[in-house]
Write an enzyme that holds these catalytic residues in place. Structure first.
Site, short mmCIF file in Angstrom:
data_model
loop_
_atom_site.label_atom_id
_atom_site.label_comp_id
_atom_site.label_asym_id
_atom_site.label_seq_id
_atom_site.Cartn_x
_atom_site.Cartn_y
_atom_site.Cartn_z
N LYS A 20 0.81 -1.22 0.00
CA LYS A 20 0.00 0.00 0.00
C LYS A 20 0.85 1.27 0.00
O LYS A 20 0.35 2.34 -0.32
CB LYS A 20 -0.96 0.00 1.18
C1 LIG Z 1 -4.58 -4.42 1.45
C2 LIG Z 1 -3.87 -5.72 1.43
C3 LIG Z 1 -4.24 -6.79 0.57
C4 LIG Z 1 -5.46 -6.70 -0.33
O1 LIG Z 1 -5.29 -5.83 -1.40
P1 LIG Z 1 -6.55 -5.31 -2.24
O2 LIG Z 1 -6.00 -4.37 -3.22
O3 LIG Z 1 -7.49 -4.70 -1.26
O4 LIG Z 1 -7.14 -6.54 -2.89
C5 LIG Z 1 -3.48 -7.94 0.57
N1 LIG Z 1 -2.42 -8.08 1.39
C6 LIG Z 1 -2.04 -7.10 2.24
C7 LIG Z 1 -0.88 -7.34 3.13
C8 LIG Z 1 -2.74 -5.89 2.29
O5 LIG Z 1 -2.36 -4.93 3.14
#
Ligand SMILES: *Cc1c(COP(=O)(O)O)cnc(C)c1O
Length: 434
Positions: free
Chosen positions: A107
């Site tokens: 993210k």
């Molecule tokens: C947010 C997140 C996901 C999921 O990603 P999306 O884009 O919401 O499908 C998977 N793994 C981790 C560690 C995350 O923080």
């Protein structure tokens, strides 16, 4: 670049408006009116280019002059300031490590890019911009770090008291600077409700330029395309003729949707695996054709505990029907017990320590290969650093990985947060006093 709302193709806005509004006024998600295809030599040349160069060329193509190239270059150089290494597990199996940024999860890419694009659009605003984020864990710290130290911006993180892990709370409450952690004596849903309420409050809107930076913002999706392109550029040349599979551990499906966009831009992907935990709304949709959101259930891979995946609207916009979607996407879902088994398997086979989300991606790839065989190339997106999920690693019976310096630092600092009652007027009074 222009974008329309998935609820109304006639509701067309500029990139600036899409980024600053986040969600369309009709409740739809912004979607590009045109997804350009990269020239063939982009992929050939990407092999000798840096991550930033790849990102810049892809962004220029997508933005179609919405920003000056020099501005875009600065944004990319500041946002994409850590690599996404492709780690080889065996001759045809890889993990793409997306966790080398500030908060050790993928993210960081989206949050850093969004922050710099917002700053670009708001740098001459008279008002201070207040970013309000309700968070149940990882999103908040990535967004906060994305905006950390940026003049003219304050970030308020609202998190439910006692309902985030120790490690997450430590990350949320030790950032300091222009980031304020608010511990709400309520649930995550209460936090989310307060954010919505704040946006409608005329006093707060007079005082601040309010923005949400939430996960459906198109500016968080765009930089996630770049690392799919980056992954391809790192593949051994002997593998380029084989079908390419990306397995994406998914919750709100932003990461997967970014991959689908990269494919539309010309990346030669044969299949995407939509790998989920027991919150299996999309795998179920792929099987039955019925999209049936339901309340989320709690799992070990908690960043994917999503019962109504927000990016599904964009996936549907890309394909139009479940039949079309099945051509590109294979769905698979796994229980917590299977997740722990997948973590052990990755360790036994490859001595690779993966956290639960990444292990689900691996299991999804293996499940698909058990159907189509192994004459292909698999890339699993590793979405978080294993040190963020020590409890699950212990539960799997694996030895704890070394704690990265960044995380160790957060543990040394003492928690700084303001406790707020579960009451909007208390939040409002606090914000007005900032
Ligand atoms: C947010 C997140 C996901 C999921 O990603 P999306 O884009 O919401 O499908 C998977 N793994 C981790 C560690 C995350 O923080």
């Amino acid at each position: 670049m222009r974008l329309y709302s998935t609820n109304n193709p006639n509701n067309i806005v500029s990139l600036r408006d899409a980024v600053l509004q986040g969600l369309a006024s009709d409740g739809g998600l912004f979607f590009p009116t045109k997804i350009p295809v990269l020239p063939p030599d982009f992929f050939r040349l990407s092999r000798i280019r840096s991550f930033q160069e790849i990102a810049l060329q892809a962004a220029q193509s997508l933005f179609q002059g919405a920003l000056l190239n020099s501005d875009l270059k600065t944004i990319i150089e500041e946002a994409i300031n850590f690599d996404a290494p492709l780690v080889r597990l065996d001759a045809t199996t890889h993990v793409l490590e997306l966790f080398h940024g500030e908060t050790l999860a993928f993210k960081d890419f989206g949050a850093r890019f969004l922050a710099r694009l917002m700053k670009h659009y708001l740098h001459d605003s008279k008002q201070e911009t207040l970013i309000l984020v309700a968070t149940s864990g990882d999103t908040g710290s990535a967004v906060a770090h994305g905006f950390f130290g940026m003049d003219g911006f304050k970030v308020c993180l609202l998190y439910p008291s006692g309902k985030v892990s120790t490690i997450q709370e430590q990350q949320l409450t030790t950032i300091g600077g222009n980031v304020i952690a608010l511990e709400v004596q309520g649930t995550f849903d209460d936090c989310q409700r307060f954010v919505k309420q704040a946006f409608l409050d005329s006093d707060l809107r007079k005082r601040f330029q309010l923005s949400s930076a939430n996960s459906i913002n198109i500016a968080r999706l765009i930089p996630q395309m770049f690392y799919y392109l980056r992954a391809y550029s790192q593949l051994h040349h002997s593998l380029l003729s084989k079908p390419l599979i990306f397995s994406v551990p998914s919750g709100n499906f932003g990461n997967l949707t970014a991959g689908l966009f990269a494919k539309r831009m010309g990346l030669p992907v044969s299949k995407f695996i939509a790998a989920t935990n027991q919150n299996d709304i999309v795998p179920k949709f792929l099987a039955s054709g019925q999209f049936e959101p339901k309340p989320s259930v709690q799992t070990l891979s908690n960043a994917m505990d999503v019962g109504n995946p927000s990016n599904f609207a964009r996936m549907l916009e890309l394909y139009g029907s479940v039949e079309k979607m099945r051509e590109d996407i294979f769905g698979a879902s796994f229980t917590d017990a299977e997740t722990l088994e997948g973590m052990r398997e990755m360790y036994c086979r490859y001595e690779y320590i993966a956290e639960p989300h990444t292990a689900i991606g691996y299991l999804g790839l293996e499940q698909y290969r058990s159907v189509v065989g192994y004459n292909n190339v698999g890339i699993v997106l590793a979405t978080a650093h294993p040190a963020k999920f020590l409890d699950a690693i212990t539960e799997a019976g694996l030895k704890a990985p070394a704690i990265p310096e960044r995380l160790a630092q957060a543990f040394k600092k003492s928690k700084q947060s303001t406790l707020l009652p579960n009451d909007f007027s208390a939040l409002k009074a606090f914000l007005m006093s900032l």
